[in-house]
Scaffold this motif. Structure first.
Motif, PDB file in Angstrom:
ATOM      1  N   THR A  58      81.134  33.919 -31.258  1.00  0.00           N
ATOM      2  CA  THR A  58      80.064  34.846 -30.871  1.00  0.00           C
ATOM      3  C   THR A  58      79.636  35.832 -31.955  1.00  0.00           C
ATOM      4  O   THR A  58      78.580  36.452 -31.814  1.00  0.00           O
ATOM      5  CB  THR A  58      80.477  35.632 -29.618  1.00  0.00           C
ATOM      6  N   VAL A  59      80.427  36.014 -33.016  1.00  0.00           N
ATOM      7  CA  VAL A  59      80.064  37.020 -34.028  1.00  0.00           C
ATOM      8  C   VAL A  59      79.939  36.410 -35.422  1.00  0.00           C
ATOM      9  O   VAL A  59      80.044  37.115 -36.424  1.00  0.00           O
ATOM     10  CB  VAL A  59      81.070  38.194 -34.045  1.00  0.00           C
ATOM     11  N   ALA A  60      79.684  35.115 -35.504  1.00  0.00           N
ATOM     12  CA  ALA A  60      79.668  34.420 -36.793  1.00  0.00           C
ATOM     13  C   ALA A  60      78.366  34.667 -37.547  1.00  0.00           C
ATOM     14  O   ALA A  60      77.587  33.751 -37.809  1.00  0.00           O
ATOM     15  CB  ALA A  60      79.908  32.930 -36.590  1.00  0.00           C
ATOM     16  N   GLU A  61      78.135  35.924 -37.898  1.00  0.00           N
ATOM     17  CA  GLU A  61      76.967  36.291 -38.689  1.00  0.00           C
ATOM     18  C   GLU A  61      77.382  36.519 -40.138  1.00  0.00           C
ATOM     19  O   GLU A  61      78.488  37.007 -40.413  1.00  0.00           O
ATOM     20  CB  GLU A  61      76.320  37.553 -38.127  1.00  0.00           C
ATOM     21  N   PRO A  62      76.526  36.201 -41.104  1.00  0.00           N
ATOM     22  CA  PRO A  62      76.867  36.442 -42.500  1.00  0.00           C
ATOM     23  C   PRO A  62      77.260  37.902 -42.751  1.00  0.00           C
ATOM     24  O   PRO A  62      76.621  38.823 -42.248  1.00  0.00           O
ATOM     25  CB  PRO A  62      75.576  36.075 -43.246  1.00  0.00           C
ATOM     26  N   GLY A  63      78.309  38.076 -43.531  1.00  0.00           N
ATOM     27  CA  GLY A  63      78.794  39.410 -43.834  1.00  0.00           C
ATOM     28  C   GLY A  63      79.789  39.947 -42.819  1.00  0.00           C
ATOM     29  O   GLY A  63      80.196  41.098 -42.918  1.00  0.00           O
ATOM     30  N   THR A  64      80.210  39.103 -41.863  1.00  0.00           N
ATOM     31  CA  THR A  64      81.172  39.522 -40.848  1.00  0.00           C
ATOM     32  C   THR A  64      82.574  39.072 -41.240  1.00  0.00           C
ATOM     33  O   THR A  64      82.766  37.964 -41.743  1.00  0.00           O
ATOM     34  CB  THR A  64      80.808  38.929 -39.475  1.00  0.00           C
ATOM     35  N   TRP A  65      83.539  39.949 -40.979  1.00  0.00           N
ATOM     36  CA  TRP A  65      84.950  39.649 -41.230  1.00  0.00           C
ATOM     37  C   TRP A  65      85.732  39.751 -39.929  1.00  0.00           C
ATOM     38  O   TRP A  65      85.448  40.612 -39.089  1.00  0.00           O
ATOM     39  CB  TRP A  65      85.544  40.645 -42.224  1.00  0.00           C
ATOM     40  N   LEU A  66      86.722  38.881 -39.795  1.00  0.00           N
ATOM     41  CA  LEU A  66      87.766  39.017 -38.784  1.00  0.00           C
ATOM     42  C   LEU A  66      89.089  39.228 -39.508  1.00  0.00           C
ATOM     43  O   LEU A  66      89.393  38.516 -40.471  1.00  0.00           O
ATOM     44  CB  LEU A  66      87.898  37.756 -37.924  1.00  0.00           C
TER      45      LEU A  66
END
Length: 207
Positions: A58-66
């Protein structure tokens, strides 16, 4: 003393102070930090691997980290193809005063800042040799960006920085997030691993 997954909350609250980014937002599975930097727009700090799969979808946007606490194989199993896993890090803690360290000849140490954030710099002939930051949040000293320049390594400067930062912070409980290399070094100084932390990112330009 900080216990259980309180360590994650203590660390993230200190990290946002150290990095001068917006306050962490509590989420059901951990925390969100809106970092707002190129390549690092937002990061999610997750308490356990079961949270990875729903977040990854659900949050796989460029510039996102887990960054997820837990065993690497369990974290990787929840990632979708957009995510690139990074080397494992280690959430570590220390209870008590940071041991003193002697400043080698030829080096000068400067402590700057005031509650809740301090920095320490070590120089040799006016040139940078080592540095670091510490932020106090909820009574925990969170150490950050401890760096020794390559030409000045193996001289105990990291210990000097840690001791001066700990003295400035003046609290008995400490936390940090170490790289694989740092994990061994801090372990030798008496720091304990609270959890593995597995980072993953969706690079900018991935879409």
């Amino acid at each position: 003393m900080i216990t259980g997954m309180d360590i994650l909350g203590a660390w993230v609250r200190g990290w946002v102070v150290s990095r001068a980014v917006p306050e962490a937002v509590a989420e059901p599975d951990g925390f969100r930090v809106d970092v707002g930097l190129p390549g690092h727009r937002v990061r999610y700090l997750l308490r356990s691997p079961p949270a990875v799969a729903p977040r990854a979808r659900t949050v796989a946007e460029p510039g996102t980290w887990l960054k997820t606490c837990g065993a690497r194989e369990e974290v990787l199993a929840g990632l979708t193809p957009e995510w690139e896993a990074r080397p494992t890090e280690y959430l570590m803690t220390f209870d008590g005063g940071i041991p003193p360290a002697e400043v080698p000849a030829g080096y000068d140490v400067t402590v700057n800042g005031d509650e809740p954030l301090w920095s320490v710099s070590v120089t040799a002939g006016g040139e940078p040799a080592a540095r670091g930051w510490v932020a106090v949040a909820d009574g925990v000293a969170v150490f950050d960006r401890i760096v020794t320049e390559p030409a000045h390594r193996r001289r105990g400067l990291g210990r000097v920085v840690m001791h001066r930062l700990g003295s400035a912070a003046g609290v008995p409980s400490s936390a940090l997030l170490a790289s694989g290399a740092g994990h061994g070094l801090y372990g030798a100084l008496g720091w304990r691993v609270a959890s593995e932390v597995v980072p993953a990112q969706v690079p900018e330009g991935a879409r």
